[in-house]
Design a protein around this motif. Structure first.
Motif, PDB file in Angstrom:
ATOM      1  N   GLU A   1       0.821  -1.213   0.000  1.00  0.00           N
ATOM      2  CA  GLU A   1       0.000   0.000   0.000  1.00  0.00           C
ATOM      3  C   GLU A   1       0.855   1.263   0.000  1.00  0.00           C
ATOM      4  O   GLU A   1       0.456   2.298  -0.560  1.00  0.00           O
ATOM      5  CB  GLU A   1      -0.942   0.008   1.205  1.00  0.00           C
ATOM      6  CG  GLU A   1      -2.020  -1.066   1.166  1.00  0.00           C
ATOM      7  CD  GLU A   1      -1.506  -2.418   1.632  1.00  0.00           C
ATOM      8  OE1 GLU A   1      -0.313  -2.483   2.022  1.00  0.00           O
ATOM      9  OE2 GLU A   1      -2.278  -3.401   1.599  1.00  0.00           O
ATOM     10  N   PHE A   2       2.026   1.185   0.628  1.00  0.00           N
ATOM     11  CA  PHE A   2       2.910   2.352   0.666  1.00  0.00           C
ATOM     12  C   PHE A   2       3.388   2.719  -0.739  1.00  0.00           C
ATOM     13  O   PHE A   2       3.427   3.893  -1.107  1.00  0.00           O
ATOM     14  CB  PHE A   2       4.099   2.079   1.582  1.00  0.00           C
ATOM     15  CG  PHE A   2       3.739   1.962   3.033  1.00  0.00           C
ATOM     16  CD1 PHE A   2       2.506   2.363   3.500  1.00  0.00           C
ATOM     17  CD2 PHE A   2       4.654   1.447   3.941  1.00  0.00           C
ATOM     18  CE1 PHE A   2       2.161   2.256   4.832  1.00  0.00           C
ATOM     19  CE2 PHE A   2       4.327   1.336   5.280  1.00  0.00           C
ATOM     20  CZ  PHE A   2       3.075   1.739   5.726  1.00  0.00           C
ATOM     21  N   TYR A   3       3.758   1.702  -1.515  1.00  0.00           N
ATOM     22  CA  TYR A   3       4.219   1.963  -2.879  1.00  0.00           C
ATOM     23  C   TYR A   3       3.082   2.487  -3.753  1.00  0.00           C
ATOM     24  O   TYR A   3       3.293   3.371  -4.596  1.00  0.00           O
ATOM     25  CB  TYR A   3       4.805   0.690  -3.486  1.00  0.00           C
ATOM     26  CG  TYR A   3       6.037   0.189  -2.789  1.00  0.00           C
ATOM     27  CD1 TYR A   3       7.233   0.894  -2.853  1.00  0.00           C
ATOM     28  CD2 TYR A   3       6.006  -0.992  -2.065  1.00  0.00           C
ATOM     29  CE1 TYR A   3       8.375   0.436  -2.219  1.00  0.00           C
ATOM     30  CE2 TYR A   3       7.143  -1.463  -1.414  1.00  0.00           C
ATOM     31  CZ  TYR A   3       8.319  -0.751  -1.493  1.00  0.00           C
ATOM     32  OH  TYR A   3       9.441  -1.203  -0.847  1.00  0.00           O
ATOM     33  N   GLU A   4       1.894   1.940  -3.554  1.00  0.00           N
ATOM     34  CA  GLU A   4       0.748   2.406  -4.341  1.00  0.00           C
ATOM     35  C   GLU A   4       0.429   3.856  -4.036  1.00  0.00           C
ATOM     36  O   GLU A   4       0.155   4.657  -4.949  1.00  0.00           O
ATOM     37  CB  GLU A   4      -0.458   1.513  -4.056  1.00  0.00           C
ATOM     38  CG  GLU A   4      -0.274   0.070  -4.521  1.00  0.00           C
ATOM     39  CD  GLU A   4      -1.395  -0.836  -4.061  1.00  0.00           C
ATOM     40  OE1 GLU A   4      -2.314  -0.327  -3.362  1.00  0.00           O
ATOM     41  OE2 GLU A   4      -1.359  -2.041  -4.374  1.00  0.00           O
ATOM     42  N   ALA A   5       0.472   4.215  -2.737  1.00  0.00           N
ATOM     43  CA  ALA A   5       0.202   5.605  -2.375  1.00  0.00           C
ATOM     44  C   ALA A   5       1.288   6.536  -2.911  1.00  0.00           C
ATOM     45  O   ALA A   5       0.994   7.647  -3.386  1.00  0.00           O
ATOM     46  CB  ALA A   5       0.112   5.735  -0.857  1.00  0.00           C
ATOM     47  N   ALA A   6       2.552   6.082  -2.878  1.00  0.00           N
ATOM     48  CA  ALA A   6       3.645   6.909  -3.392  1.00  0.00           C
ATOM     49  C   ALA A   6       3.529   7.080  -4.901  1.00  0.00           C
ATOM     50  O   ALA A   6       3.832   8.159  -5.439  1.00  0.00           O
ATOM     51  CB  ALA A   6       4.985   6.274  -3.032  1.00  0.00           C
ATOM     52  N   THR A   7       3.099   6.026  -5.595  1.00  0.00           N
ATOM     53  CA  THR A   7       2.923   6.140  -7.043  1.00  0.00           C
ATOM     54  C   THR A   7       1.827   7.138  -7.384  1.00  0.00           C
ATOM     55  O   THR A   7       1.961   7.937  -8.328  1.00  0.00           O
ATOM     56  CB  THR A   7       2.582   4.755  -7.626  1.00  0.00           C
ATOM     57  OG1 THR A   7       3.630   3.842  -7.300  1.00  0.00           O
ATOM     58  CG2 THR A   7       2.439   4.831  -9.145  1.00  0.00           C
ATOM     59  N   VAL A   8       0.752   7.101  -6.609  1.00  0.00           N
ATOM     60  CA  VAL A   8      -0.334   8.064  -6.829  1.00  0.00           C
ATOM     61  C   VAL A   8       0.157   9.491  -6.609  1.00  0.00           C
ATOM     62  O   VAL A   8      -0.229  10.428  -7.328  1.00  0.00           O
ATOM     63  CB  VAL A   8      -1.525   7.744  -5.912  1.00  0.00           C
ATOM     64  CG1 VAL A   8      -2.581   8.856  -5.980  1.00  0.00           C
ATOM     65  CG2 VAL A   8      -2.142   6.409  -6.292  1.00  0.00           C
ATOM     66  N   ASP A   9       1.050   9.676  -5.629  1.00  0.00           N
ATOM     67  CA  ASP A   9       1.591  11.009  -5.343  1.00  0.00           C
ATOM     68  C   ASP A   9       2.661  11.438  -6.336  1.00  0.00           C
ATOM     69  O   ASP A   9       3.182  12.560  -6.230  1.00  0.00           O
ATOM     70  CB  ASP A   9       2.167  11.043  -3.927  1.00  0.00           C
ATOM     71  CG  ASP A   9       1.073  10.948  -2.874  1.00  0.00           C
ATOM     72  OD1 ASP A   9      -0.087  11.263  -3.205  1.00  0.00           O
ATOM     73  OD2 ASP A   9       1.374  10.546  -1.734  1.00  0.00           O
ATOM     74  N   GLY A  10       3.020  10.573  -7.258  1.00  0.00           N
ATOM     75  CA  GLY A  10       3.978  10.946  -8.287  1.00  0.00           C
ATOM     76  C   GLY A  10       5.423  10.612  -7.973  1.00  0.00           C
ATOM     77  O   GLY A  10       6.329  11.068  -8.677  1.00  0.00           O
TER      78      GLY A  10
END
Length: 313
Positions: free
Chosen positions: A205-214
């Motif tokens: 989930e951390f990587y997914e959230a970071a990807t969403v944040d660019g």
């Protein structure tokens, strides 16, 4: 009234019930001590007592060939301070340790990150990289000794591409590098497995959230992966540093401390003094020095964890 008082005084006071000795708490403690008794006995017999004996031997001179054993006080420690070879030995030890720790941890982390991806055949590659860990150290070193000879397999491969390889184990500029590389390939699989276990525990989930944040992959690696696996990095660094300071078999088989003294590290120098020159007292003094170096470096790494290990600051 007198009859009532007499009958009351005749009643015996209530007695306390004796508490059984083997209470549930004491039984649990006894079972726990029984479980740790073999490990505790081994630590006392094979670690604590030898440490005390080494310290005691460092104040004596023991010549097995002459059959003499006598106290010399602090003479061995004064000889240690005046030993002209010791600075070079410590420098070689530091070079070997720095090279091994840097290459081992860096390569192990890179392999772990790569093999943590969904790649075809990753199980096979994990097995290949880990297999040298279970191979006999002496057998591994002997094979590499043949490969690194002037007419060995490494130079034969270089000849195919038009490069003339050096005499790896007999050149002062290549002998230490060769020993470091042999040791890195031997144990990199162990740290790789530890890093793999740590990487698989990082929530996606951390990587997914970071990807969403660019955030890109490189930023995710430094901001998410490294902090969350920092306890494993601390563990592997301590293990690798301590192991690098205790290297012996690779030096004894590949270079015997040469050429000259360019690969003579502290443990091999200790072996020479104690078992080749039969200066057991001075060898024990070098053992005390090695113990202090390992202790200081371990304490420094443990204290530094508060600055960079996740959940420790």
């Amino acid at each position: 009234m007198k009859t009532l008082e007499r009958s009351t005084s005749a009643v015996p006071p209530p007695q306390r019930s004796r508490r059984p000795f083997w209470t549930a708490r004491r039984r649990d403690h006894a079972v726990g001590y029984l479980f740790i008794a073999p490990q505790l006995a081994g630590s006392v017999i094979f670690v604590l007592i030898p440490l005390v004996m080494v310290l005691w031997y460092s104040f004596h001179e023991w010549n097995v060939l002459a059959g003499t054993f006598h106290s010399v006080g602090a003479d061995n420690y004064r000889a240690l301070a005046d030993d002209p070879k010791l600075p070079g030995v410590l420098r070689n030890t530091a070079l070997f340790s720095a090279g091994l720790v840097t290459l081992n941890l860096g390569l192990a982390l890179a392999l772990a990150v790569l093999l943590n991806q969904r790649l075809r055949g990753r199980v096979v590659f994990r097995t290949l990289f880990f297999s040298p860990v279970v191979v006999s150290l002496v057998a591994w070193t002997i094979v590499w000794g043949f490969l690194l000879q002037k007419n060995g397999g490494i130079n034969a491969f270089l000849d195919l591409v038009g490069v003339q390889g050096p005499n790896w184990l007999r050149g002062e500029g290549t002998a230490m590098l060769s020993v470091v590389v042999v040791q890195v390939f031997k144990n990199v699989g162990l740290n790789m497995v530890l890093f793999l276990a740590a990487l698989q525990g990082v929530p996606q989930e951390f990587y997914e959230a970071a990807t969403v944040d660019g955030a890109g992959r490189w930023r995710q690696f430094w901001r998410i992966t490294v902090p969350l696996i920092s306890p494993t990095i601390l563990l592997t660094s301590i293990i690798t540093v301590v192991g690098s300071l205790q290297v012996f078999a690779q030096i004894a088989v590949l270079t015997q401390g040469g050429p000259g003294d360019s690969t003579t590290v502290l443990v091999y120098y200790l072996y020479q003094q104690a078992f080749e020159f039969h200066h057991f007292g001075y060898g024990a003094t070098l053992s005390v020095l090695l113990f202090l170096i390992v202790l200081v470096l371990t304490v420094i790494q443990w204290q530094m964890r508060k600055r960079w290990v996740f959940h420790e600051n």
